[in-house]
Scaffold this active site. Structure first.
Site, PDB file in Angstrom:
ATOM      1  N   ARG A 211       0.837  -1.203   0.000  1.00  0.00           N
ATOM      2  CA  ARG A 211       0.000   0.000   0.000  1.00  0.00           C
ATOM      3  C   ARG A 211       0.877   1.260   0.000  1.00  0.00           C
ATOM      4  NH1 ARG A 211      -0.693   4.661   2.756  1.00  0.00           N
ATOM      5  NH2 ARG A 211      -0.324   3.553   4.712  1.00  0.00           N
ATOM      6  N   ASP A 212       1.561   1.512   1.089  1.00  0.00           N
ATOM      7  CA  ASP A 212       2.337   2.749   1.215  1.00  0.00           C
ATOM      8  C   ASP A 212       3.492   2.766   0.216  1.00  0.00           C
ATOM      9  OD1 ASP A 212       3.134   5.177   2.240  1.00  0.00           O
ATOM     10  OD2 ASP A 212       3.989   4.368   4.083  1.00  0.00           O
TER      11      ASP A 212
ATOM     12  N   HIS B  44       6.053   4.303  12.776  1.00  0.00           N
ATOM     13  CA  HIS B  44       6.135   4.302  11.306  1.00  0.00           C
ATOM     14  C   HIS B  44       7.181   5.346  10.901  1.00  0.00           C
ATOM     15  CE1 HIS B  44       3.943   3.829   7.301  1.00  0.00           C
ATOM     16  NE2 HIS B  44       4.734   4.866   7.083  1.00  0.00           N
TER      17      HIS B  44
ATOM     18  N   HIS C 103      10.261   6.993   8.444  1.00  0.00           N
ATOM     19  CA  HIS C 103      10.845   7.143   7.098  1.00  0.00           C
ATOM     20  C   HIS C 103      12.326   7.437   7.242  1.00  0.00           C
ATOM     21  CE1 HIS C 103       7.268   7.220   4.326  1.00  0.00           C
ATOM     22  NE2 HIS C 103       6.704   7.137   5.518  1.00  0.00           N
TER      23      HIS C 103
ATOM     24  N   CYS D 289       6.991   9.919   0.725  1.00  0.00           N
ATOM     25  CA  CYS D 289       5.859  10.790   1.014  1.00  0.00           C
ATOM     26  C   CYS D 289       5.727  11.780  -0.122  1.00  0.00           C
ATOM     27  CB  CYS D 289       6.054  11.522   2.332  1.00  0.00           C
ATOM     28  SG  CYS D 289       4.774  12.756   2.627  1.00  0.00           S
TER      29      CYS D 289
ATOM     30  N   ASN E 258      10.121   4.282   3.280  1.00  0.00           N
ATOM     31  CA  ASN E 258       9.879   3.746   4.617  1.00  0.00           C
ATOM     32  C   ASN E 258      11.104   2.981   5.095  1.00  0.00           C
ATOM     33  OD1 ASN E 258       6.802   3.976   5.213  1.00  0.00           O
ATOM     34  ND2 ASN E 258       6.898   3.370   3.064  1.00  0.00           N
TER      35      ASN E 258
END
Lengths: 322, 322
Positions: free
Chosen positions: A32-33, A225, A227, A258, A267
């Protein structure tokens, strides 16, 4: 004396050091991300194979897709088709991101049992990302979470920009805690605290997690979470683990970024996290070689190498089986 | 509400968290450990400008070159010329690596006041790197350290393969401590514990540093030298800082690697370390923008981008001034 010069995966027995959780649940966000930030849309067959390989590698939580409007994230426009064709494994959760009521309708129709909502800890990012202020974001999410829970779904709350925001700068810890409590009070069983632009450092991580604890939000309900924009993701993860956090978001091969922060890289790479946990003797259930093989395989499909250090180091061997 | 969307260097005020040293001395190894691993020899003018820019950025210990035989490291064959032309700044140390007695002669002739010797914590790597066993390495280094100290030089002892060795696997902590004590007993004022192939994790780092402390070697005399092969370098550094270590080896832009480990990528990037220390509120004296500008400039000379996350994130802006 052994004299093998493998130049290759030497696994060192765990050396625990300071206290740590016995087990870490890795919340794998690559499908997803990761894929929502790819410039080109990945074929549905590749996505399905990716999810299948991740499950085979031992990951037990695979965020599968998002029901955000295809106009905003065309990369995940195939969410219904993906969930219809997904070969769900026993013991694996496949949560999906749900941005609004329409997204929840789609998720319910698709038969998902676990969703996540994505809120902001700052006014600026709420307006940029959700086109509404913080008060309005809660008003939007409340009926979604309420309805989802009534339908028996588990709801995770992402909270973005928990450390710094590119429009507002450093984000006050109290503001983050207040926003997180709103999500908890709505009924989110877990909060994922996001360093969306990757500016956090370990002391800051400890301060935020400690402030949640002080405010009565148990650390067991907190996920992190990170980055890796400034290379801090794994050091921040270590700090969170030392605070007792036992759910860590990561993305196979370090996929993702992002779109709202020009300089934000991917990530935390799941492989680098697994190397850390193996070294610390923390259980996680993932087969590192199978995971690296998956990231090498996907990198081939995407046409560029993984930014993960561990994938780079182990990739040559692992790919031969992939 | 500020609405600047810089997407760029947002610096967050320090958040200290658990105890840390007040100040960290960064031992910058880029000009030696970095450039000796470059496939092509860098022009002397570029090396001199590199060192000058590093000093201007605020670094106070610059390992300048090595007196290893040019047959082994042709990249640093210009050591004498470099030291002759070097514009030494007040308050900056310029140590050089000295592998043997001939190297010491060359260093003394060149007028250096600080040297480092490079020993191995394992038999296999001693034989590969020094062409002699561990007992013989001590026999070789003893007269060098003794003579250097008699001449008034400060001597640092590098100890390589302190965590894992590609021929021997995991290295017993007691063996590392015994080797380190030999270097201390010889007269090395500081030990730099090297994770030469980058396999260490934070609990292991804590175990090794703790074992030195137990053996009577004060943590103030310990430095750490991490490679980022598996993405662990900064997390390991955090663990060392939490143990009280206050000297950290790093390489501008993450230059360097280990020629004896196929998969070993570069040193910890100084920029990523500086971002960490800034966030933790630990003093270091380095101007991050000037340092990033230096790494961007050197990357242009080397013809490939820096692997440092921070350089990648900040490089576009910083380079405009460089």
């Amino acid at each position: 004396m052994a004299t093998r010069d493998t130049g290759l995966p030497m696994r060192i027995p765990p050396q625990e050091g300071a206290p740590l959780p016995d087990r870490v649940d890795i919340w794998e966000v690559g499908a997803r991300d990761g894929l929502q930030n790819e410039p080109a849309t990945v074929d549905l067959d590749v996505k399905l194979e990716f999810l299948d390989r991740l499950a085979s590698a031992g990951l037990r939580t695979l965020e599968a897709t998002s029901f955000v409007h295809p106009k905003w994230v065309p990369q995940l426009a195939d969410a219904e088709a993906l969930l219809e064709r997904l070969d769900r494994r026993a013991g694996v959760r496949y949560p999906v991101l749900v941005p609004n009521e329409r997204g929840l309708e789609r998720a319910l129709t698709a038969g998902v049992d676990s969703i996540a909502v994505f809120a902001s800890a700052t006014e600026s990012f709420a307006r940029r990302n959700l086109n509404r202020g913080m008060a309005e974001q809660y008003a939007m999410f409340e009926p979604i979470v309420s309805r989802a829970r009534a339908e028996g779904l588990a709801v995770r709350g992402y909270l973005s920009m928990c450390f710094g925001d590119p429009w507002e700068g450093p984000v006050p810890v109290d503001q983050v805690v207040a926003a997180g409590r709103r999500l908890r009070d709505m009924g989110c069983w877990q909060l994922s605290l996001g360093d969306t632009v990757g500016v956090a450092t370990p002391g800051h991580v400890e301060a935020v997690i400690g402030a949640f604890e002080t405010a009565g939000v148990p650390t067991e309900s907190i996920a992190v979470h990170f980055h890796d924009t400034y290379g801090q993701a794994l050091a921040n993860t270590l700090a969170a683990l030392r605070c007792g956090v036992s759910t860590v978001d990561a993305s196979a091969g370090g996929l993702g970024g992002c779109p709202y922060a020009k300089s934000a890289t991917g990530n935390l790479a799941t492989e680098d996290l697994v190397w850390l946990l193996d070294g610390l003797g923390v259980d996680h259930g993932v087969d590192l070689d199978a995971l690296v093989g998956t990231s090498v395989w996907l990198a081939g499909r995407l046409g560029r190498p993984s930014p993960s250090r561990t994938v780079t180091a182990l990739g040559t061997t692992a790919s031969s089986g992939g």
